[in-house]
Design a protein around this motif. Structure first.
Motif, PDB file in Angstrom:
ATOM      1  N   GLY A  26       0.811  -1.209   0.000  1.00 43.78           N
ATOM      2  CA  GLY A  26       0.000   0.000   0.000  1.00 43.78           C
ATOM      3  C   GLY A  26       0.842   1.255   0.000  1.00 43.78           C
ATOM      4  O   GLY A  26       2.052   1.225  -0.223  1.00 43.78           O
ATOM      5  N   LYS A  27       0.216   2.374   0.289  1.00 34.98           N
ATOM      6  CA  LYS A  27       0.901   3.656   0.288  1.00 34.98           C
ATOM      7  C   LYS A  27       1.867   3.793   1.465  1.00 34.98           C
ATOM      8  O   LYS A  27       2.842   4.536   1.386  1.00 34.98           O
ATOM      9  N   ASP A  71      -2.919   1.491   3.454  1.00 32.62           N
ATOM     10  CA  ASP A  71      -2.831   2.886   3.019  1.00 32.62           C
ATOM     11  C   ASP A  71      -3.010   3.880   4.152  1.00 32.62           C
ATOM     12  O   ASP A  71      -2.562   5.024   4.050  1.00 32.62           O
ATOM     13  N   ASN A  72      -3.646   3.441   5.234  1.00 32.55           N
ATOM     14  CA  ASN A  72      -3.941   4.343   6.341  1.00 32.55           C
ATOM     15  C   ASN A  72      -3.854   3.580   7.654  1.00 32.55           C
ATOM     16  O   ASN A  72      -4.866   3.099   8.181  1.00 32.55           O
TER      17      ASN A  72
END
Length: 475
Positions: A380-381, A439-440
């Motif tokens: 993910g990010k 991502d978070n």
């Protein structure tokens, strides 16, 4: 407190802390006040100070100070049973002792026990408690503090299985019996102390051997079955609670994975490898502590049988032709390649001493597990790593990053990347969580998961010894 399984069932499993995202913590200790800590070891306090001095990065240093003592600070209940120390170690946000978790939770302090009488008392108490639990029910994975109580875990109240008083949950997982052997063996190796290995402990190891033999299922399905009403198929076993069909080949059947999710094929290969290593360690300990040749021989015989079956049935080929270790097989020729973040996993087999980390077969397997060949690996990010069906796709377990760091600790570049991802995965809480959104990471499960916290602390202690320059320079 709402338990984790109820949260999962209600769709409210994820704790979101958006206010913390993008902010900087003040690095105030998150440990309980000294008077509120459940167990105190002077040796551990000195170790926290020693290792912290080597960690240049302020956030990593803060997280280490919070995480390393978390098991001692928050989960240990010391007492006396039969005139001897008793230690009940809960998993964190669930008030029950898991054989796997409790063993792993106290592992990070083993190297300090030889010179700390308080720690030795803790290990004596936990080894004895685990022996009593195994003798109560070797098929159970989790236990209550009161051996006469009935489970209060909401998700286990209506399970169709032979539920006994003192049992919190009865999911049969091979590793539940491997971890207590590993703890006992490594305590002996670290201290030379054979005090805990009394007749009761020896009886519990014979119960382990008997259970492993039963679950080879050579002549019958054995005494264990498990059914649970749930909207999640990973919570129950098919075919009247016995699991998918298999051909008896000498491997041990497991109902569930260490994630507590049901196996697709009952021969869980990482757990069988762990059993081989643990049985060999049991043999060494039985001779050293009790001069029990019969127990040692039985353990070695069973280990040899399982190892032979693993050589014949434990590998598979990926679509590109690479031979790798399978995750699960059924003995009919069917196999699954995947990896789950929970230990034992394929990725953790070097950490568990089942393979040398330079072994070509394990190296190929580890590379494939950390790629899109594994349906539960994702990037993910913020974080990349391995998750599993327990929480869902796109959610990564920091535990998988820690396992990768242990097995790739010769690669400073990779270690820096892993440490940065671990630092970014905590949502500025100062603790390691069960799973985080890739991502978070401000969306996560379990804000009190002592095993993961301790494993992170164990990694930092390891790197302080093997890669001190990395910790001293990383900012």
């Amino acid at each position: 407190m709402i338990d984790r399984r109820t949260l999962l069932g209600s769709g409210l499993a994820w704790a979101a802390t958006p206010a913390l995202a993008g902010t900087t913590p003040d690095f105030t200790s998150k440990r309980p006040a000294p008077a509120d800590r459940r167990f105190v070891s002077k040796a551990v306090e000195r170790e926290i100070a020693r290792v912290s001095r080597q960690i240049a990065d302020p956030k990593l240093r803060w997280m280490f100070g919070n995480c390393y003592p978390n098991t001692l600070d928050t989960t240990v209940k010391m007492g006396v049973a039969d005139g001897k120390p008793d230690a009940f170690v809960i998993t964190g946000d669930i008030d029950a002792l898991w054989l796997r978790d409790s063993s792993a939770q106290v592992r990070p302090y083993l190297h300090l026990a030889k010179d700390d009488a308080d720690l030795r008392r803790l290990y004596h108490g936990l080894i004895a408690r685990q022996a009593r639990c195994i003798l109560l029910d070797p098929y159970a994975n989790a236990f209550l503090e009161d051996p006469n109580a009935r489970t209060k875990l909401s998700w286990a109240l209506a399970d169709k299985t032979d539920m006994k008083p003192g049992v919190a949950e009865r999911k049969w997982e091979i590793d539940s019996l491997c971890y207590p052997i590993r703890l006992a063996h490594d305590y002996w190796k670290a201290t030379g102390d054979v005090t805990p290995f009394d007749a009761q402990w020896a009886d519990s190891t014979r119960a382990i051997l008997r259970t492993f033999r039963e679950q080879q299922r050579k002549h019958s399905p054995g005494p264990y079955r498990f059914l649970r009403s749930s909207d999640r198929p990973t919570e129950t076993l098919m075919l009247d609670g016995y699991g998918a069909p298999t051909r008896p080949i000498g491997l041990i059947h497991s109902g569930f994975r260490p994630s507590d999710d049901a196996c697709v094929y009952p021969f869980l290969i990482p757990a069988n490898y762990f059993a081989v290593t643990a049985l060999r360690e049991l043999a060494a300990l039985a001779m050293a502590a009790r001069s029990d040749a019969a127990l040692a021989n039985e353990a070695m015989s069973l280990a040899g049988e399982i190892a032979a079956a693993l050589r014949e049935y434990g590998t598979m080929r990926l679509r590109d032709g690479r031979e790798v270790i399978a995750y699960e097989v059924d003995g009919f020729g069917n196999a699954i390649f995947m990896d789950d973040a929970n230990v034992p996993s394929l990725s953790s087999l070097a950490y568990l001493r089942c393979f040398d980390r330079n072994d070509p077969l394990w190296q190929r397997t580890a590379v494939a597990a950390w790629s899109d060949a594994n349906p539960y690996w994702s990037s993910g990010k913020v974080v990349e790593g391995i998750g599993g069906p327990h929480v869902g796709l796109g959610h990564i377990w920091p535990m998988s990053l820690i396992m990768r760091a242990f097995s790739q600790d010769h690669d400073p570049r990779m270690l820096r990347n892993i440490l940065r991802m671990l630092s970014n995965s905590d949502a500025n809480t100062g603790f390691i969580h069960e799973a985080v959104d890739q991502d978070n990471p401000a969306t996560f499960t379990r804000d009190w998961f002592a095993w993961a916290n301790g494993l992170f602390g164990e990694l930092l202690v390891h790197l302080a010894a093997t890669q001190p320059k990395l910790l001293e320079e990383m900012l």
